[in-house]
Design a protein around this motif. Structure first.
Motif, PDB file in Angstrom:
ATOM      1  N   ILE A 404       5.570 -18.452   4.282  1.00  0.00           N
ATOM      2  CA  ILE A 404       4.615 -19.379   4.867  1.00  0.00           C
ATOM      3  C   ILE A 404       3.523 -18.567   5.574  1.00  0.00           C
ATOM      4  O   ILE A 404       3.751 -17.406   5.942  1.00  0.00           O
ATOM      5  N   PRO A 405       2.336 -19.124   5.769  1.00  0.00           N
ATOM      6  CA  PRO A 405       1.227 -18.361   6.374  1.00  0.00           C
ATOM      7  C   PRO A 405       1.578 -17.745   7.725  1.00  0.00           C
ATOM      8  O   PRO A 405       1.139 -16.636   8.033  1.00  0.00           O
ATOM      9  N   ALA A 406       2.368 -18.455   8.553  1.00  0.00           N
ATOM     10  CA  ALA A 406       2.706 -17.934   9.879  1.00  0.00           C
ATOM     11  C   ALA A 406       3.515 -16.644   9.782  1.00  0.00           C
ATOM     12  O   ALA A 406       3.397 -15.767  10.649  1.00  0.00           O
ATOM     13  N   GLU A 407       4.327 -16.502   8.739  1.00  0.00           N
ATOM     14  CA  GLU A 407       5.109 -15.278   8.556  1.00  0.00           C
ATOM     15  C   GLU A 407       4.193 -14.102   8.211  1.00  0.00           C
ATOM     16  O   GLU A 407       4.374 -12.992   8.707  1.00  0.00           O
ATOM     17  N   ILE A 408       3.200 -14.354   7.366  1.00  0.00           N
ATOM     18  CA  ILE A 408       2.295 -13.296   6.921  1.00  0.00           C
ATOM     19  C   ILE A 408       1.548 -12.681   8.104  1.00  0.00           C
ATOM     20  O   ILE A 408       1.305 -11.466   8.150  1.00  0.00           O
ATOM     21  N   GLU A 409       1.205 -13.511   9.075  1.00  0.00           N
ATOM     22  CA  GLU A 409       0.467 -13.025  10.240  1.00  0.00           C
ATOM     23  C   GLU A 409       1.279 -12.004  11.043  1.00  0.00           C
ATOM     24  O   GLU A 409       0.711 -11.200  11.778  1.00  0.00           O
ATOM     25  N   GLN A 410       2.602 -12.039  10.905  1.00  0.00           N
ATOM     26  CA  GLN A 410       3.463 -11.120  11.645  1.00  0.00           C
ATOM     27  C   GLN A 410       3.883  -9.900  10.817  1.00  0.00           C
ATOM     28  O   GLN A 410       4.605  -9.040  11.309  1.00  0.00           O
ATOM     29  N   TYR A 411       3.444  -9.833   9.551  1.00  0.00           N
ATOM     30  CA  TYR A 411       3.816  -8.717   8.689  1.00  0.00           C
ATOM     31  C   TYR A 411       3.174  -7.412   9.165  1.00  0.00           C
ATOM     32  O   TYR A 411       2.023  -7.400   9.599  1.00  0.00           O
ATOM     33  N   GLU A 412       3.935  -6.331   9.046  1.00  0.00           N
ATOM     34  CA  GLU A 412       3.338  -5.014   9.160  1.00  0.00           C
ATOM     35  C   GLU A 412       2.597  -4.735   7.856  1.00  0.00           C
ATOM     36  O   GLU A 412       2.845  -5.386   6.836  1.00  0.00           O
TER      37      GLU A 412
END
Length: 476
Positions: A404-412
């Motif tokens: 989901i988009p919110a997960e991508i924002e936390q990706y290294e």
């Protein structure tokens, strides 16, 4: 890709010509009314068919029957095809005379000639339509970000824009000087930022390929730019710059290939395997299998829909925005397994989250619909509607699960490379016996291992092991 399409085009012509000959044989031998029905045992029609295959292949190649359809009218394509068939037929007659192959049915050969022209006409029409059809869906576009804004960049822009309606799009140019930001390079393509903000642009925009259209020695942080794109998984192309070796020797996990790019000499740097033919076959399998499965599983879809409505009020399908290939957003479909307002209650349950990283999972989630919801999740049958996403081209049968988009924002930055391959309905994590205990970082590494070692054989193993995971009910 063009070489693959030409090979498939040749295979199509081979199958059509062979089928036309066999069909003409059966029509003459079994279907025509008396006295035209029937064929003698001599000559050996297998030998004649063998000659047809060889002669048609050689003549079609000599007449350049597979030249780029985008630069030709359909009338020209048809005329060229009829000329190729006529010349092939004439050569066949001469060869049969020289080899003393006599008593060949003239009527059968006439039927073959007509069938061959008719079937090839339909085939060429379909191929011409597919070649020339303008691309409109976002998932069908290949997006380019260009570094540079001078003459070399303009050459690239001219060639890409000449094929814009066939799936090629430029997101903009980056330059080394901030003074040029906002300037139009040409034909509506603008300088959208500076090179030192490359990571930000790759994270926030859909970029399939980064093109260096200026000498690397003029870019102060060229090696850093290459490393950033390589970590994220974006393909990198260099326009005729022999200076690239200084950056390349530090990237042993990537491969570099010489390619012509719209007639420009370029070098392509890619970390994932450049198995263009295999990936083309993978896409064809995706469309074929998803279409067949959707038809065969329609009764099961209806049954599951009825059970969901029986145990819970609300829609049958759950829709959620997910992130796909290189950051493309799309709506993912699943059978609803939770109560209608489940998303609104997620903040109240965050303290119970059992997964690490940005993923949210609870073994006994109180929002799950009793009985049918638990069953669908344990058997992973709730994922079946994603066959629709596969048929739409947004997903593949096999590939990393779409976040989901919110997960991508936390990706290294290194974790974002899992988006460099189209997301899948099932993956290595999905078939892991202890998948619900896998740490997030290990999950990501499994996806990257899949990307780096991808093959059709690996997809096949994952596909069949998925059935075992469904039977054993390893979902949650």
């Amino acid at each position: 890709m063009r070489e693959i399409l030409i090979k498939l085009h040749r295979v199509s012509d081979f199958l059509i010509t062979t089928s036309s000959f066999i069909l003409a044989y059966f029509i003459k031998k079994y279907l025509l009314p008396a006295p035209y029905k029937g064929l003698t045992e001599n000559p050996d029609y297998y030998s004649v068919l063998f000659l047809v295959i060889i002669i048609w292949y050689v003549v079609f190649d000599l007449l350049n029957a597979y030249a780029n359809y985008r630069r030709r009218s359909f009338g020209n394509v048809l005329i060229n095809m009829v000329l190729a068939v006529s010349l092939s037929f004439s050569v066949l007659i001469v060869v049969m005379y020289l080899l003393k192959i006599s008593d060949v049915s003239r009527l059968m050969m006439g039927i073959f000639l007509v069938l061959n022209v008719v079937f090839l006409s339909f085939s060429k029409g379909l191929i011409y339509y597919l070649y020339r059809k303008p691309v409109t869906k976002d998932f069908d576009f290949r997006n380019y970000l260009i570094i540079g804004s001078r003459e070399r960049a303009k050459d690239v822009i001219i060639r890409i824009l000449s094929h814009e309606t066939h799936g090629h799009r430029i997101t903009g140019c980056l330059d080394i000087s901030g003074d040029d930001v906002g300037k139009e390079v040409m034909d509506g393509v603008k300088v959208i930022g500076t090179v030192d903000r490359l990571e930000e642009y790759l994270r926030t925009r859909v970029v399939d390929e980064l093109i260096f259209a200026m000498p690397l020695r003029d870019i102060g942080n060229a090696e850093e730019c290459i490393h950033i794109a390589e970590k994220i998984g974006v393909e990198i192309r260099f326009v005729a710059d022999w200076y690239i070796y200084k950056a390349m020797y530090k990237l042993p996990s990537s491969t570099i290939n010489y390619e012509t790019f719209f007639d420009l000499p370029t070098f392509m740097l890619a970390r994932k395997p450049l198995q263009t033919a295999g990936l083309f076959i993978k896409t064809a399998i995706d469309y074929l299998v998803s279409g067949i499965f959707l038809l065969l599983l329609l009764p099961l879809f209806v049954l599951i829909a009825l059970l969901i409505r029986l145990f819970s009020k609300g829609p049958v399908f759950f829709r959620q925005e997910r992130v796909g290939l290189n950051g493309r957003r799309f709506t993912l479909y699943k059978f609803r397994t939770m109560i209608p307002d489940a998303e609104a209650k997620i903040n109240d349950l965050k303290a119970l989250n059992e997964a690490d990283g940005p993923v949210f999972k609870i073994e006994k989630d109180p929002r799950i619909i009793p009985y049918i919801g638990t069953f669908l999740r344990k058997t992973s049958l709730d994922e079946l509607p994603q066959l629709i996403n596969v048929l739409k081209g947004e997903m593949s049968l096999i590939g990393p699960r779409p976040p989901i988009p919110a997960e991508i924002e936390q990706y290294e930055i290194w974790q974002r490379r899992r988006l460099s391959m189209k997301p899948g309905l099932t993956c290595l994590w999905q078939i892991s016996p202890d998948r619900n205990e896998v740490r997030f970082e290990d999950w990501i590494r499994m996806d990257l291992d899949y990307i780096d070692n991808w093959s059709l054989w690996l997809d096949g193993k994952i596909f069949f092991k998925t059935f075992l995971a469904v039977v054993l009910g390893r979902g949650r």
